[in-house]
Design an enzyme around this catalytic site. Structure first.
Site, PDB file in Angstrom:
ATOM      1  N   LYS A 225       0.857  -1.191   0.000  1.00 50.37           N
ATOM      2  CA  LYS A 225       0.000   0.000   0.000  1.00 50.37           C
ATOM      3  C   LYS A 225       0.896   1.245   0.000  1.00 50.37           C
ATOM      4  O   LYS A 225       1.772   1.384   0.846  1.00 50.37           O
ATOM      5  CB  LYS A 225      -0.900   0.021   1.231  1.00 50.37           C
TER       6      LYS A 225
ATOM      7  N   ASP B   9      -3.429   4.393  -1.895  1.00 48.22           N
ATOM      8  CA  ASP B   9      -4.376   4.852  -0.868  1.00 48.22           C
ATOM      9  C   ASP B   9      -4.378   6.382  -0.806  1.00 48.22           C
ATOM     10  O   ASP B   9      -3.756   6.971   0.069  1.00 48.22           O
ATOM     11  CB  ASP B   9      -3.920   4.230   0.468  1.00 48.22           C
TER      12      ASP B   9
ATOM     13  N   LYS C 295      -7.423   8.235  -1.142  1.00 46.91           N
ATOM     14  CA  LYS C 295      -8.722   8.656  -0.581  1.00 46.91           C
ATOM     15  C   LYS C 295      -9.288   9.912  -1.247  1.00 46.91           C
ATOM     16  O   LYS C 295      -9.477  10.954  -0.601  1.00 46.91           O
ATOM     17  CB  LYS C 295      -8.604   8.893   0.930  1.00 46.91           C
TER      18      LYS C 295
ATOM     19  N   ASP D  65     -13.939  14.849  -4.074  1.00 50.89           N
ATOM     20  CA  ASP D  65     -14.072  16.169  -4.705  1.00 50.89           C
ATOM     21  C   ASP D  65     -15.333  16.131  -5.559  1.00 50.89           C
ATOM     22  O   ASP D  65     -16.094  15.159  -5.492  1.00 50.89           O
ATOM     23  CB  ASP D  65     -12.810  16.468  -5.551  1.00 50.89           C
TER      24      ASP D  65
ATOM     25  N   THR E 126     -11.817   5.434  10.767  1.00 45.33           N
ATOM     26  CA  THR E 126     -11.862   4.835  12.111  1.00 45.33           C
ATOM     27  C   THR E 126     -11.391   5.819  13.185  1.00 45.33           C
ATOM     28  O   THR E 126     -11.595   5.590  14.370  1.00 45.33           O
ATOM     29  CB  THR E 126     -11.023   3.538  12.178  1.00 45.33           C
TER      30      THR E 126
ATOM     31  N   ARG F  76       3.074  -1.327  10.721  1.00 43.81           N
ATOM     32  CA  ARG F  76       4.178  -1.442  11.668  1.00 43.81           C
ATOM     33  C   ARG F  76       4.510  -2.852  12.164  1.00 43.81           C
ATOM     34  O   ARG F  76       5.688  -3.146  12.356  1.00 43.81           O
ATOM     35  CB  ARG F  76       3.942  -0.478  12.835  1.00 43.81           C
TER      36      ARG F  76
HETATM   37  O1  C5P Z   1       1.038   0.429  11.134  1.00 46.60           O
HETATM   38  P1  C5P Z   1      -0.390   0.008  11.015  1.00 46.60           P
HETATM   39  O2  C5P Z   1      -0.560  -1.499  10.859  1.00 46.60           O
HETATM   40  O3  C5P Z   1      -1.278   0.582  12.091  1.00 46.60           O
HETATM   41  O4  C5P Z   1      -0.848   0.644   9.618  1.00 46.60           O
HETATM   42  C1  C5P Z   1      -2.170   0.609   9.183  1.00 46.60           C
HETATM   43  C2  C5P Z   1      -2.291   1.343   7.887  1.00 46.60           C
HETATM   44  O5  C5P Z   1      -3.667   1.397   7.516  1.00 46.60           O
HETATM   45  C3  C5P Z   1      -1.805   2.785   7.903  1.00 46.60           C
HETATM   46  O6  C5P Z   1      -1.279   3.075   6.605  1.00 46.60           O
HETATM   47  C4  C5P Z   1      -3.051   3.574   8.173  1.00 46.60           C
HETATM   48  O7  C5P Z   1      -3.013   4.876   7.630  1.00 46.60           O
HETATM   49  C5  C5P Z   1      -4.098   2.742   7.427  1.00 46.60           C
HETATM   50  N1  C5P Z   1      -5.453   2.896   7.900  1.00 46.60           N
HETATM   51  C6  C5P Z   1      -5.850   2.635   9.213  1.00 46.60           C
HETATM   52  N2  C5P Z   1      -7.144   2.778   9.582  1.00 46.60           N
HETATM   53  C7  C5P Z   1      -8.058   3.185   8.683  1.00 46.60           C
HETATM   54  C8  C5P Z   1      -7.691   3.444   7.367  1.00 46.60           C
HETATM   55  C9  C5P Z   1      -6.364   3.290   7.012  1.00 46.60           C
HETATM   56  O8  C5P Z   1      -5.027   2.247  10.023  1.00 46.60           O
HETATM   57  N3  C5P Z   1      -9.315   3.277   9.041  1.00 46.60           N
END
Ligand code: C5P
Length: 232
Positions: free
Chosen positions: A32, A59, A61, A64, A119, A211
């Site tokens: 992603k 990603d 998003k 517009d 979220t 992460r």
């Molecule tokens: O590091 P981590 O596993 O938390 O990364 C989750 C990824 O998913 C990040 O790129 C974050 O921006 C994205 N994301 C999220 N929750 C959402 C939409 C996207 O954590 N509702």
């Protein structure tokens, strides 16, 4: 729908993302690319990662007026990404225009996924800031239904919502779910988390994992563990 793990490459430079991807010598994970990397490096980073053989979820998003989103999607379709997204908040007219823009001359197009409510938005903030007085889960399901009726392929949602989205929109409507952590791992700033195994059980089609893989001591081992728990 094939289940897959998508690694959130939340890096801000080409050097960092490439040195991360170099660690994967046996497999080509689905990745992603988010706003941070895209705005830092531009569309060339998408072409380069694609040329290395990775599938890409871009990603960005979009949200517009329909005409602008349609034209932007047309540009993205030429980047040859596999999945991209927009905010369902932009209305059905915007989502329909997006599909039109994204569809290439030969009729093919990347998967198009909608963000419902972020979220990070609580029910309280949704009521106070956005003046939306319905319960949050009702809003999420309503936006998912709008996305489906506009011809989109699925939504980004919490893994805990994936089952209900499938109930309402059908099992072929794709659920892409972040907020995944290993049972013995750190939660960090994510609040409603689940394990890859549990996400599989609830019915996520794709899990987005950042992460727990990118910051792991051995990212390749963490990716393999994730794939094993989620897909086997
Ligand atoms: O590091 P981590 O596993 O938390 O990364 C989750 C990824 O998913 C990040 O790129 C974050 O921006 C994205 N994301 C999220 N929750 C959402 C939409 C996207 O954590 N509702």
């Amino acid at each position: 729908m094939g289940k897959d793990v998508i690694i959130a490459c939340d890096f801000n430079s080409k050097a960092e993302v490439m040195s991360f991807l170099d660690k994967f010598t046996q497999e080509k994970p689905y990745v992603k690319i988010g706003m941070e990397l895209f705005y830092a490096e531009g569309p060339e980073i998408v072409r380069e990662i694609k040329a290395r053989g990775h599938k890409i979820f871009l990603d960005l998003k979009l949200c517009d007026i329909p005409n602008t989103v349609k034209k932007a999607m047309k540009v993205l379709s030429l980047l040859d990404v596999d999945m991209c997204n927009l905010h369902a908040f932009g209305t059905k007219a915007m989502m329909e225009a997006a599909i039109e823009g994204l569809t290439r001359e030969d009729g093919s197009r990347p998967l198009l996924i909608a963000v419902t409510q972020l979220t990070s938005t609580s029910e309280e903030r949704m009521k106070a800031d956005l003046l939306i007085n319905e319960p949050l889960d009702k809003v999420v399901m309503h936006y998912a239904k709008n996305a489906m009726e506009s011809g989109l392929d699925g939504v980004v949602c919490s893994p805990l919502e994936a089952g209900k989205v499938h109930e309402i929109c059908g099992k072929n409507f794709v659920t892409v779910t972040p907020g995944v952590r290993f049972a013995d791992g750190e939660v960090g700033d994510q609040v409603r988390v689940t394990t890859p195994e549990k996400a599989k059980e609830i019915g996520s089609d794709y899990i987005v994992v950042g992460r727990p893989i990118t910051q792991a001591e051995d990212p390749v081992a963490a990716y393999r563990r994730c794939m094993k728990e989620f897909t086997e």
